[in-house]
Design an enzyme around this catalytic site. Structure first.
Site, PDB file in Angstrom:
ATOM      1  N   THR A 120      40.746  47.319  39.123  1.00  0.00           N
ATOM      2  CA  THR A 120      39.297  47.369  39.300  1.00  0.00           C
ATOM      3  C   THR A 120      38.730  45.979  39.083  1.00  0.00           C
ATOM      4  O   THR A 120      39.208  45.240  38.218  1.00  0.00           O
ATOM      5  CB  THR A 120      38.605  48.349  38.329  1.00  0.00           C
ATOM      6  OG1 THR A 120      37.175  48.208  38.480  1.00  0.00           O
ATOM      7  CG2 THR A 120      38.977  48.084  36.885  1.00  0.00           C
TER       8      THR A 120
ATOM      9  N   ARG B  45      40.176  42.210  44.104  1.00  0.00           N
ATOM     10  CA  ARG B  45      39.111  41.999  45.076  1.00  0.00           C
ATOM     11  C   ARG B  45      39.583  42.573  46.397  1.00  0.00           C
ATOM     12  O   ARG B  45      40.702  43.036  46.520  1.00  0.00           O
ATOM     13  CB  ARG B  45      38.832  40.497  45.262  1.00  0.00           C
ATOM     14  CG  ARG B  45      38.094  39.784  44.141  1.00  0.00           C
ATOM     15  CD  ARG B  45      36.631  40.159  44.021  1.00  0.00           C
ATOM     16  NE  ARG B  45      35.888  40.120  45.272  1.00  0.00           N
ATOM     17  CZ  ARG B  45      35.242  39.065  45.748  1.00  0.00           C
ATOM     18  NH1 ARG B  45      35.275  37.926  45.092  1.00  0.00           N
ATOM     19  NH2 ARG B  45      34.559  39.138  46.863  1.00  0.00           N
TER      20      ARG B  45
ATOM     21  N   SER C  96      31.691  43.699  56.282  1.00  0.00           N
ATOM     22  CA  SER C  96      32.788  44.559  55.830  1.00  0.00           C
ATOM     23  C   SER C  96      32.726  45.914  56.516  1.00  0.00           C
ATOM     24  O   SER C  96      31.669  46.354  57.000  1.00  0.00           O
ATOM     25  CB  SER C  96      32.721  44.753  54.315  1.00  0.00           C
ATOM     26  OG  SER C  96      31.644  45.608  53.963  1.00  0.00           O
TER      27      SER C  96
ATOM     28  N   ARG D 193      32.514  46.926  33.839  1.00  0.00           N
ATOM     29  CA  ARG D 193      31.993  48.233  33.414  1.00  0.00           C
ATOM     30  C   ARG D 193      33.086  49.284  33.452  1.00  0.00           C
ATOM     31  O   ARG D 193      33.233  50.083  32.514  1.00  0.00           O
ATOM     32  CB  ARG D 193      30.838  48.633  34.358  1.00  0.00           C
ATOM     33  CG  ARG D 193      30.397  50.088  34.207  1.00  0.00           C
ATOM     34  CD  ARG D 193      29.468  50.501  35.332  1.00  0.00           C
ATOM     35  NE  ARG D 193      30.097  50.423  36.644  1.00  0.00           N
ATOM     36  CZ  ARG D 193      30.887  51.356  37.158  1.00  0.00           C
ATOM     37  NH1 ARG D 193      31.185  52.448  36.458  1.00  0.00           N
ATOM     38  NH2 ARG D 193      31.417  51.216  38.366  1.00  0.00           N
ATOM     39  N   ARG D 194      33.838  49.313  34.554  1.00  0.00           N
ATOM     40  CA  ARG D 194      34.925  50.291  34.641  1.00  0.00           C
ATOM     41  C   ARG D 194      36.011  49.982  33.619  1.00  0.00           C
ATOM     42  O   ARG D 194      36.564  50.896  32.997  1.00  0.00           O
ATOM     43  CB  ARG D 194      35.511  50.306  36.053  1.00  0.00           C
ATOM     44  CG  ARG D 194      34.574  50.893  37.101  1.00  0.00           C
ATOM     45  CD  ARG D 194      35.200  50.875  38.485  1.00  0.00           C
ATOM     46  NE  ARG D 194      34.302  51.453  39.486  1.00  0.00           N
ATOM     47  CZ  ARG D 194      34.039  50.901  40.660  1.00  0.00           C
ATOM     48  NH1 ARG D 194      34.596  49.750  41.000  1.00  0.00           N
ATOM     49  NH2 ARG D 194      33.224  51.491  41.511  1.00  0.00           N
TER      50      ARG D 194
ATOM     51  N   CYS E  55      24.522  42.300  37.372  1.00  0.00           N
ATOM     52  CA  CYS E  55      25.238  43.469  37.892  1.00  0.00           C
ATOM     53  C   CYS E  55      26.749  43.340  37.741  1.00  0.00           C
ATOM     54  O   CYS E  55      27.483  44.241  38.137  1.00  0.00           O
ATOM     55  CB  CYS E  55      24.837  43.772  39.335  1.00  0.00           C
ATOM     56  SG  CYS E  55      25.027  42.432  40.485  1.00  0.00           S
TER      57      CYS E  55
ATOM     58  N   THR F 203      42.176  47.311  51.493  1.00  0.00           N
ATOM     59  CA  THR F 203      43.008  46.369  50.740  1.00  0.00           C
ATOM     60  C   THR F 203      43.292  46.914  49.352  1.00  0.00           C
ATOM     61  O   THR F 203      44.428  46.860  48.860  1.00  0.00           O
ATOM     62  CB  THR F 203      42.306  45.002  50.636  1.00  0.00           C
ATOM     63  OG1 THR F 203      42.148  44.454  51.945  1.00  0.00           O
ATOM     64  CG2 THR F 203      43.122  44.031  49.787  1.00  0.00           C
ATOM     65  N   ARG F 204      42.263  47.450  48.725  1.00  0.00           N
ATOM     66  CA  ARG F 204      42.433  47.974  47.359  1.00  0.00           C
ATOM     67  C   ARG F 204      43.322  49.219  47.353  1.00  0.00           C
ATOM     68  O   ARG F 204      44.177  49.370  46.472  1.00  0.00           O
ATOM     69  CB  ARG F 204      41.064  48.273  46.755  1.00  0.00           C
ATOM     70  CG  ARG F 204      40.204  47.030  46.596  1.00  0.00           C
ATOM     71  CD  ARG F 204      38.859  47.340  45.972  1.00  0.00           C
ATOM     72  NE  ARG F 204      37.996  46.162  46.004  1.00  0.00           N
ATOM     73  CZ  ARG F 204      37.069  45.889  45.109  1.00  0.00           C
ATOM     74  NH1 ARG F 204      36.871  46.707  44.093  1.00  0.00           N
ATOM     75  NH2 ARG F 204      36.322  44.813  45.206  1.00  0.00           N
TER      76      ARG F 204
ATOM     77  N   SER G 127      35.636  45.556  38.158  1.00  0.00           N
ATOM     78  CA  SER G 127      34.402  45.812  37.423  1.00  0.00           C
ATOM     79  C   SER G 127      34.614  45.836  35.911  1.00  0.00           C
ATOM     80  O   SER G 127      35.340  46.700  35.398  1.00  0.00           O
ATOM     81  CB  SER G 127      33.832  47.172  37.869  1.00  0.00           C
ATOM     82  OG  SER G 127      32.911  47.673  36.937  1.00  0.00           O
TER      83      SER G 127
ATOM     84  N   LYS H 152      23.327  48.758  44.264  1.00  0.00           N
ATOM     85  CA  LYS H 152      23.887  48.222  43.023  1.00  0.00           C
ATOM     86  C   LYS H 152      24.117  46.716  43.090  1.00  0.00           C
ATOM     87  O   LYS H 152      24.296  46.076  42.058  1.00  0.00           O
ATOM     88  CB  LYS H 152      25.182  48.947  42.644  1.00  0.00           C
ATOM     89  CG  LYS H 152      26.348  48.740  43.578  1.00  0.00           C
ATOM     90  CD  LYS H 152      27.547  49.578  43.133  1.00  0.00           C
ATOM     91  CE  LYS H 152      28.731  49.438  44.060  1.00  0.00           C
ATOM     92  NZ  LYS H 152      29.294  48.088  44.111  1.00  0.00           N
ATOM     93  N   ASP H 153      24.101  46.136  44.317  1.00  0.00           N
ATOM     94  CA  ASP H 153      24.274  44.687  44.460  1.00  0.00           C
ATOM     95  C   ASP H 153      22.971  43.913  44.308  1.00  0.00           C
ATOM     96  O   ASP H 153      22.988  42.683  44.203  1.00  0.00           O
ATOM     97  CB  ASP H 153      24.872  44.352  45.833  1.00  0.00           C
ATOM     98  CG  ASP H 153      26.300  44.863  45.995  1.00  0.00           C
ATOM     99  OD1 ASP H 153      26.995  45.012  44.972  1.00  0.00           O
ATOM    100  OD2 ASP H 153      26.714  45.113  47.148  1.00  0.00           O
TER     101      ASP H 153
END
Length: 322
Positions: free
Chosen positions: A128, A154, A16, A132-133, A247, A159-160, A130, A84-85
């Site tokens: 999002t 995704r 990426s 968590r978010r 995660c 893209t986002r 996530s 974090k991954d």
């Protein structure tokens, strides 16, 4: 360090744009400390090719396993991960040789028309991937007396961002570190302070990993390690591990160092677990001396996790990583 000094060290990275950017930064730092050329080896991970939402495929390790397999097979000399991954359990045959200084750990809002979160209209669609978010954004919206619709997304950063540019979503929430690393910080309409939205454990930090048996490379890479960042993310990941959460679970955590009159004297660790609709959050913090060792940082995380479990955190996590 094994090999001819003129032979390039092979750095394994995801393909990426963000991964290539952060791996390029690490490659330059490794060149400086080793005097060796470094070449990037692009590796495709399961998380890159799967089109399922991360919460559905588990999150844990999906961007990491292929890089680790390449390390163990001798196809690359070291790898760079977004910390974090990484799964919280470190394999014995791999060394987490360096955790460089952390980028901005916060989340960032990119909204249409320059809006802040408080200015989003009732019913706004916020993208999002996530949980968590989702949990914290929905809770924040409720506290503001309005409703938002969190939409799973995704794709890479551009893209986002395109979902907002094209008018498909009112806003998206991304890691500030990623936006900074690829030069997209100018798109941010609001940085989300940790008092409102806690980031993912380890967010903004990188992990440099190699085989444990390559002692000379471990020692060379260790020159890039930042002790304060390592202590902070160790505490955050200890919390995640003690909650037995993967995660992709809705867990946020941030450890920061508190300065006294003369120097850094304490570490504060904040953690949150929430239902994705934002109706229930368990959010606590603890403070202790600056960790003198990894064991101290691990203990701080376990201590806060125990308090959160006592407050009902286990019932809010959905996925449990046993």
């Amino acid at each position: 360090m094994n090999g001819n000094p003129s032979t390039p060290l092979r750095l394994g990275t995801r393909r990426s744009q963000l991964a290539m950017a952060q791996s390029g930064q690490v490659a330059e730092a490794v060149r400086r400390v080793t005097g060796r050329p470094v070449e990037l080896v692009e590796i495709t991970t399961y998380g890159d090719v799967s089109r399922e939402h991360l919460a559905q495929i588990g999150g844990t390790g999906v961007f990491v396993s292929a890089l680790r397999d390449a390390l163990l097979a001798g196809e690359i000399d070291f790898a760079v991960h977004s910390l974090k991954d990484l799964p919280t359990a470190q394999p014995d045959d791999l060394a987490l040789a360096a955790i460089p200084p952390r980028e901005d750990p916060r989340d960032a809002l990119v909204a249409r028309d320059g809006l802040t979160f408080e200015e989003l209209p009732d019913g706004a669609r916020v993208g999002t991937g996530s949980p968590r978010r989702m949990a914290q954004l929905n809770a924040w919206a409720r506290a503001l007396g309005k409703r938002i619709e969190t939409v799973p997304i995704r794709g890479n950063i551009d893209t986002r961002l395109g979902f907002v540019t094209k008018g498909e979503l009112d806003a998206v929430v991304l890691a500030a570190a990623g936006l900074n690393r690829i030069g997209r910080a100018d798109r941010v309409t609001q940085f989300l302070e940790p008092d409102t939205v806690l980031p993912a454990p380890g967010q903004g930090a990188l992990a440099i990993e190699c085989t444990a048996e390559n002692a000379s490379l471990v020692a060379a890479l260790a020159q890039l390690d930042d002790p304060h960042t390592r202590a902070a993310v160790t505490a955050e990941r200890s919390l995640l591990a003690a909650l037995e959460a993967g995660c992709s679970a809705p867990v946020g955590a941030l450890a920061d160092l508190l300065e006294g009159e003369q120097a850094v004297t304490e570490m504060r660790l904040r953690g949150v677990v929430g239902s994705t609709d934002g109706t229930t959050l368990v959010q606590l913090s603890t403070t202790g001396p600056v960790p003198a060792s990894a064991d101290d940082a691990l203990a701080l995380g376990r201590e806060l996790a125990a308090e959160m479990l006592d407050k009902g955190a286990a019932g809010l996590m959905g996925e449990r990583a046993l």
